[in-house]
Design a protein around this motif. Sequence first.
Motif, PDB file in Angstrom:
ATOM      1  N   ILE A   1      -2.905  38.428  -4.486  1.00  0.00           N
ATOM      2  CA  ILE A   1      -1.565  37.988  -4.220  1.00  0.00           C
ATOM      3  C   ILE A   1      -0.864  39.328  -3.230  1.00  0.00           C
ATOM      4  N   THR A   2      -0.949  40.514  -3.939  1.00  0.00           N
ATOM      5  CA  THR A   2      -0.239  41.603  -3.369  1.00  0.00           C
ATOM      6  C   THR A   2      -0.806  41.888  -1.992  1.00  0.00           C
ATOM      7  N   MET A   3      -2.389  41.559  -1.954  1.00  0.00           N
ATOM      8  CA  MET A   3      -2.730  41.910  -0.438  1.00  0.00           C
ATOM      9  C   MET A   3      -2.553  40.814   0.555  1.00  0.00           C
TER      10      MET A   3
ATOM     11  N   GLY B   1      17.172  41.273 -14.135  1.00  0.00           N
ATOM     12  CA  GLY B   1      17.940  41.208 -13.055  1.00  0.00           C
ATOM     13  C   GLY B   1      17.669  41.669 -11.931  1.00  0.00           C
ATOM     14  N   THR B   2      16.708  42.429 -11.596  1.00  0.00           N
ATOM     15  CA  THR B   2      16.305  43.176 -10.354  1.00  0.00           C
ATOM     16  C   THR B   2      15.368  42.487  -9.614  1.00  0.00           C
ATOM     17  N   ILE B   3      14.583  41.487  -9.771  1.00  0.00           N
ATOM     18  CA  ILE B   3      13.685  40.692  -9.176  1.00  0.00           C
ATOM     19  C   ILE B   3      14.138  39.783  -8.387  1.00  0.00           C
ATOM     20  N   ASP B   4      13.691  39.942  -7.047  1.00  0.00           N
ATOM     21  CA  ASP B   4      14.322  39.146  -5.875  1.00  0.00           C
ATOM     22  C   ASP B   4      13.366  37.967  -5.714  1.00  0.00           C
ATOM     23  N   LEU B   5      12.126  37.931  -6.110  1.00  0.00           N
ATOM     24  CA  LEU B   5      11.195  36.791  -6.192  1.00  0.00           C
ATOM     25  C   LEU B   5      10.133  37.014  -7.022  1.00  0.00           C
ATOM     26  N   ALA B   6       9.609  35.868  -7.608  1.00  0.00           N
ATOM     27  CA  ALA B   6       8.355  35.985  -8.602  1.00  0.00           C
ATOM     28  C   ALA B   6       7.260  35.132  -7.825  1.00  0.00           C
ATOM     29  N   ILE B   7       5.975  35.666  -8.028  1.00  0.00           N
ATOM     30  CA  ILE B   7       4.933  34.706  -7.589  1.00  0.00           C
ATOM     31  C   ILE B   7       4.222  34.510  -8.868  1.00  0.00           C
ATOM     32  N   LEU B   8       3.957  33.383  -9.136  1.00  0.00           N
ATOM     33  CA  LEU B   8       3.448  33.185 -10.485  1.00  0.00           C
ATOM     34  C   LEU B   8       1.946  32.545 -10.016  1.00  0.00           C
ATOM     35  N   ASP B   9       0.890  32.723 -10.871  1.00  0.00           N
ATOM     36  CA  ASP B   9      -0.575  32.299 -10.934  1.00  0.00           C
ATOM     37  C   ASP B   9      -0.388  30.850 -11.653  1.00  0.00           C
ATOM     38  N   GLY B  10      -0.660  29.955 -10.932  1.00  0.00           N
ATOM     39  CA  GLY B  10      -0.541  28.534 -11.611  1.00  0.00           C
ATOM     40  C   GLY B  10      -1.729  28.443 -12.578  1.00  0.00           C
ATOM     41  N   GLU B  11      -2.852  29.157 -12.505  1.00  0.00           N
ATOM     42  CA  GLU B  11      -4.019  29.088 -13.289  1.00  0.00           C
ATOM     43  C   GLU B  11      -3.892  30.073 -14.440  1.00  0.00           C
ATOM     44  N   ALA B  12      -2.924  30.646 -14.584  1.00  0.00           N
ATOM     45  CA  ALA B  12      -2.757  31.740 -15.655  1.00  0.00           C
ATOM     46  C   ALA B  12      -3.003  31.385 -16.855  1.00  0.00           C
TER      47      ALA B  12
ATOM     48  N   PRO C   1      15.986  33.866  -9.727  1.00  0.00           N
ATOM     49  CA  PRO C   1      15.311  34.254  -8.513  1.00  0.00           C
ATOM     50  C   PRO C   1      14.341  33.187  -8.175  1.00  0.00           C
ATOM     51  N   PRO C   2      14.139  33.035  -6.786  1.00  0.00           N
ATOM     52  CA  PRO C   2      13.309  32.126  -6.322  1.00  0.00           C
ATOM     53  C   PRO C   2      11.634  32.334  -6.783  1.00  0.00           C
ATOM     54  N   ILE C   3      11.009  31.329  -6.896  1.00  0.00           N
ATOM     55  CA  ILE C   3       9.786  31.269  -7.441  1.00  0.00           C
ATOM     56  C   ILE C   3       8.671  30.413  -6.594  1.00  0.00           C
ATOM     57  N   ILE C   4       7.589  31.402  -6.438  1.00  0.00           N
ATOM     58  CA  ILE C   4       6.260  30.472  -5.604  1.00  0.00           C
ATOM     59  C   ILE C   4       5.345  30.751  -6.540  1.00  0.00           C
ATOM     60  N   VAL C   5       4.608  29.289  -6.640  1.00  0.00           N
ATOM     61  CA  VAL C   5       3.453  29.293  -7.461  1.00  0.00           C
ATOM     62  C   VAL C   5       2.164  29.248  -6.508  1.00  0.00           C
ATOM     63  N   THR C   6       1.024  29.699  -7.058  1.00  0.00           N
ATOM     64  CA  THR C   6      -0.172  29.765  -6.412  1.00  0.00           C
ATOM     65  C   THR C   6      -1.020  28.409  -7.054  1.00  0.00           C
TER      66      THR C   6
END
Length: 143
Positions: A25-27, A58-69, A89-94
Motif C-alpha cells: 500500500i505504501t509503495m 486526532g492526527t490522522i488525515d486518511l486511513a487505508i484499511l486492508d479489507g482482508e485483514a 478522517p476519510p477511509i479507503i478500503v483495499t
Amino acid sequence: MSSPDAHEPLNVLVFSHRAEVREAITMAVGRRPAPDLGRVRYVEAGGMAEVLRAMDGGTIDLAILDGEAQPTGGMGVSRQLKNEIDDCPPIIVTVRRRDDRWLATWSQADAVIVHPLDPLTSAETVADVLRRSRSGELPALRG
C-alpha cells in the motif's frame, strides 16, 4: 482530524495484519500522491489496538484499511470508525476483487482500491479523497 495543505506532512494510517500488504500500500501510494498535497508520513498498524490508538490521537488525515485483514477486516473496522468517531478522517478500503467494491458501501468507506494495487490509480484515489476532505465535500465512493 488535521487539515492537510501542500506544506504539512499528511499522516496516513495503513492497517493490515500482514507487513507485506502494508508495504504494498505504501509503495503504491508513494510519499507524495499529488504535487498539490503534502508529503505522506505513514503510520502503520498491524492490529485493532494500534488502529484505535492512532485514530483516537486526532492526527490522522486518511486511513487505508486492508479489507482482508485478520481477524478483523478493514471493512468492519471502517464501519466501526465511521460510526464511533465524530469527524472521522476519510477511509479507503483495499479489496482483492473488483466485485467486492459494493462491500465498501456497507463499510461507509470513502473510496476503494483494488489489488493488485496500481500506483497511478492508488495515488489518484488518495489525492482525490484528501482534496475532497479538505474542501468539506463528502467523497464519492470511487475505485
